[in-house]
Design a protein around this motif. Structure first.
Motif, PDB file in Angstrom:
ATOM      1  N   ARG A  14      42.079  43.456  48.105  1.00  0.00           N
ATOM      2  CA  ARG A  14      40.729  42.031  47.222  1.00  0.00           C
ATOM      3  C   ARG A  14      39.260  43.162  47.836  1.00  0.00           C
ATOM      4  O   ARG A  14      38.018  42.340  48.410  1.00  0.00           O
ATOM      5  N   SER A  15      39.185  44.410  47.202  1.00  0.00           N
ATOM      6  CA  SER A  15      38.143  44.908  47.649  1.00  0.00           C
ATOM      7  C   SER A  15      37.147  44.452  46.522  1.00  0.00           C
ATOM      8  O   SER A  15      36.948  43.907  44.796  1.00  0.00           O
ATOM      9  N   ASN A  16      35.958  44.691  47.200  1.00  0.00           N
ATOM     10  CA  ASN A  16      34.371  44.387  45.793  1.00  0.00           C
ATOM     11  C   ASN A  16      34.955  45.093  44.763  1.00  0.00           C
ATOM     12  O   ASN A  16      34.603  44.378  43.359  1.00  0.00           O
ATOM     13  N   GLU A  17      35.010  46.707  44.232  1.00  0.00           N
ATOM     14  CA  GLU A  17      35.351  47.261  43.130  1.00  0.00           C
ATOM     15  C   GLU A  17      36.882  45.983  42.540  1.00  0.00           C
ATOM     16  O   GLU A  17      36.080  46.270  41.001  1.00  0.00           O
ATOM     17  N   ASN A  18      37.497  45.857  43.503  1.00  0.00           N
ATOM     18  CA  ASN A  18      39.092  45.059  42.015  1.00  0.00           C
ATOM     19  C   ASN A  18      38.747  43.413  41.963  1.00  0.00           C
ATOM     20  O   ASN A  18      38.966  43.334  41.342  1.00  0.00           O
ATOM     21  N   ILE A  19      37.351  43.301  42.734  1.00  0.00           N
ATOM     22  CA  ILE A  19      37.432  41.832  42.571  1.00  0.00           C
ATOM     23  C   ILE A  19      36.122  41.758  41.174  1.00  0.00           C
ATOM     24  O   ILE A  19      36.603  40.920  40.353  1.00  0.00           O
ATOM     25  N   ALA A  20      35.045  42.319  41.296  1.00  0.00           N
ATOM     26  CA  ALA A  20      34.426  42.789  39.724  1.00  0.00           C
ATOM     27  C   ALA A  20      35.491  43.330  38.930  1.00  0.00           C
ATOM     28  O   ALA A  20      35.414  42.200  37.517  1.00  0.00           O
ATOM     29  N   ALA A  21      36.754  44.204  38.883  1.00  0.00           N
ATOM     30  CA  ALA A  21      37.351  44.505  37.904  1.00  0.00           C
ATOM     31  C   ALA A  21      38.208  42.930  37.437  1.00  0.00           C
ATOM     32  O   ALA A  21      38.053  42.657  36.274  1.00  0.00           O
ATOM     33  N   VAL A  22      38.464  42.509  38.088  1.00  0.00           N
ATOM     34  CA  VAL A  22      39.557  40.812  38.156  1.00  0.00           C
ATOM     35  C   VAL A  22      38.022  39.914  37.136  1.00  0.00           C
ATOM     36  O   VAL A  22      38.146  39.361  36.341  1.00  0.00           O
ATOM     37  N   ARG A  23      37.060  40.055  37.274  1.00  0.00           N
ATOM     38  CA  ARG A  23      36.095  39.121  37.132  1.00  0.00           C
ATOM     39  C   ARG A  23      35.589  39.384  35.600  1.00  0.00           C
ATOM     40  O   ARG A  23      35.245  38.771  34.689  1.00  0.00           O
ATOM     41  N   GLU A  24      35.734  41.025  35.212  1.00  0.00           N
ATOM     42  CA  GLU A  24      34.924  41.824  34.037  1.00  0.00           C
ATOM     43  C   GLU A  24      36.777  40.973  32.768  1.00  0.00           C
ATOM     44  O   GLU A  24      36.195  40.255  32.005  1.00  0.00           O
ATOM     45  N   SER A  25      37.617  41.435  33.549  1.00  0.00           N
ATOM     46  CA  SER A  25      38.677  41.290  32.587  1.00  0.00           C
ATOM     47  C   SER A  25      38.625  39.652  32.104  1.00  0.00           C
ATOM     48  O   SER A  25      39.559  39.418  31.407  1.00  0.00           O
TER      49      SER A  25
END
Length: 358
Positions: free
Chosen positions: A71-82
């Protein structure tokens, strides 16, 4: 505490002090900022206020142990974009696309992004002129509620529904776990035995449309007329209905000149119907309490014991209607009022986001 941004936490604290340090008032005011379903619960507000009082900060304390990696900032951003690109993708498919485990993806969606899964609801298509009729009805109701906040409790809502003997199967929620396919099939009759029930909130017992052999029959003008005379009038005998309104939808048997005249003999000036004193908007089952909640609720209860005969089915219907408590009925009417408010704000359109809570 759920994961809220620093800016959101500061907003909560600010509103808390602007509302005389009242948790309930803060929770109510946060509805405008977060929305009715996404605002922090009262306990979360209480915990945040306590933290702020003890530390003077809304930041989380440093956590011991292994730091989170998925649950890193990078993964959170990737999920938000998806999600922004395709909000209808399922969690299993999105999990594969992003190479994030199902559980971690679920936590990011719910705890980090505060997203919820919503079901698509099928409803009748509204015609162009329906919007105006729905707004006019909402205006009429709101006008009466401005005089009497409990006005809607003086409306007798009525409707019919079919209950089939073989019940219904929810294929979406029906799963059979095993190490091989059991090849299970649920057979349904082409023309299942059924009963047609008329019921009205306010007239406690249901009425079954049937002929002399107790076979279900189509609701035609004459049978609806006989139901009013032989059943509804009998149930209303001795009850003061001088301030009571009667509602029915625009089905053809309901709106004939003969039946409208008959209903006006008891509800003169207080008939909500097509061709009535107050026009009931067409294709508006999303506004009718029996349609948007009660029929579905009753069917879930009636079919729970798997009635084997029409006699058992009728008994289940009678028993479950008798078990409806006053609190559920009050909640239904409050939800009806809320729906008409939303309908007005939506200029007579479909209700985009309504959730009923029992």
């Amino acid at each position: 505490m759920e994961s809220y941004t620093i800016a959101e936490r500061v907003k909560v604290i600010k509103i808390y002090f602007e509302n005389q340090c009242s948790i309930k008032n803060t929770h109510r005011k946060l509805r405008d900022f977060f929305g009715i379903h996404n605002r922090p619960p009262e306990q979360t507000i209480r915990n945040l206020v306590k933290k702020f009082g003890e530390t003077g900060s809304v930041h989380d304390k440093p956590k011991s142990g292994r730091p989170k990696t998925v649950r890193s900032n990078e993964n959170i951003a990737a999920v938000r974009e998806s999600v922004a690109n395709d909000p209808s993708t399922s969690i299993p498919r999105r999990s594969k696309e992003l190479s994030i485990s199902y559980g971690s993806l679920w936590r990011i969606l719910h705890k980090d992004l505060h997203l919820h899964a919503f079901k698509i609801q099928l409803t009748q298509e509204l015609k162009e002129r329906d919007h105006l009729q729905r707004r006019n009805f909402a205006d009429w109701l709101l006008e009466h509620r401005s005089i009497d906040a409990l006005f809607s409790r003086n409306i007798i809502f009525s409707d019919e529904a079919h209950f089939t003997l073989d019940g219904h199967v929810n294929k979406q929620n029906c799963r059979i776990w095993g190490d091989e396919n059991p090849r299970a099939i649920k057979e349904k009759s082409l023309h299942p035995e059924k009963v047609t029930v008329w019921w009205s909130k306010g007239v406690i017992d249901p009425f079954f449309f049937e002929n002399e052999n107790e076979d279900d029959e189509i609701i035609i003008v004459i049978s609806y007329n006989e139901m009013i005379i032989d059943y509804l009038w009998l149930k209303l005998n001795g009850i003061d209905i001088s301030n009571v309104y009667f509602q029915q939808d625009g089905a053809t048997p309901h709106a004939t000149r003969e039946n409208i005249t008959l209903l006006r003999s008891k509800f003169n000036g207080r008939l909500i119907s097509r061709n009535g004193d107050v026009n009931w908007p067409p294709r508006s089952c999303d506004l009718t309490p029996l349609n948007f909640f009660l029929w579905g609720y009753l069917k879930s209860k009636v079919y729970a014991s798997k009635p084997a005969t029409i006699h058992d089915l009728k008994n289940n219907i009678r028993n479950e209607i008798g078990e409806l408590n006053e609190q559920i009925c009050q909640n239904v009417i409050e939800n009806f009022d809320f729906r008409t408010d939303v309908c007005k704000r939506g200029r007579g359109g479909h209700l985009a986001d309504i959730v009923f809570h029992t």
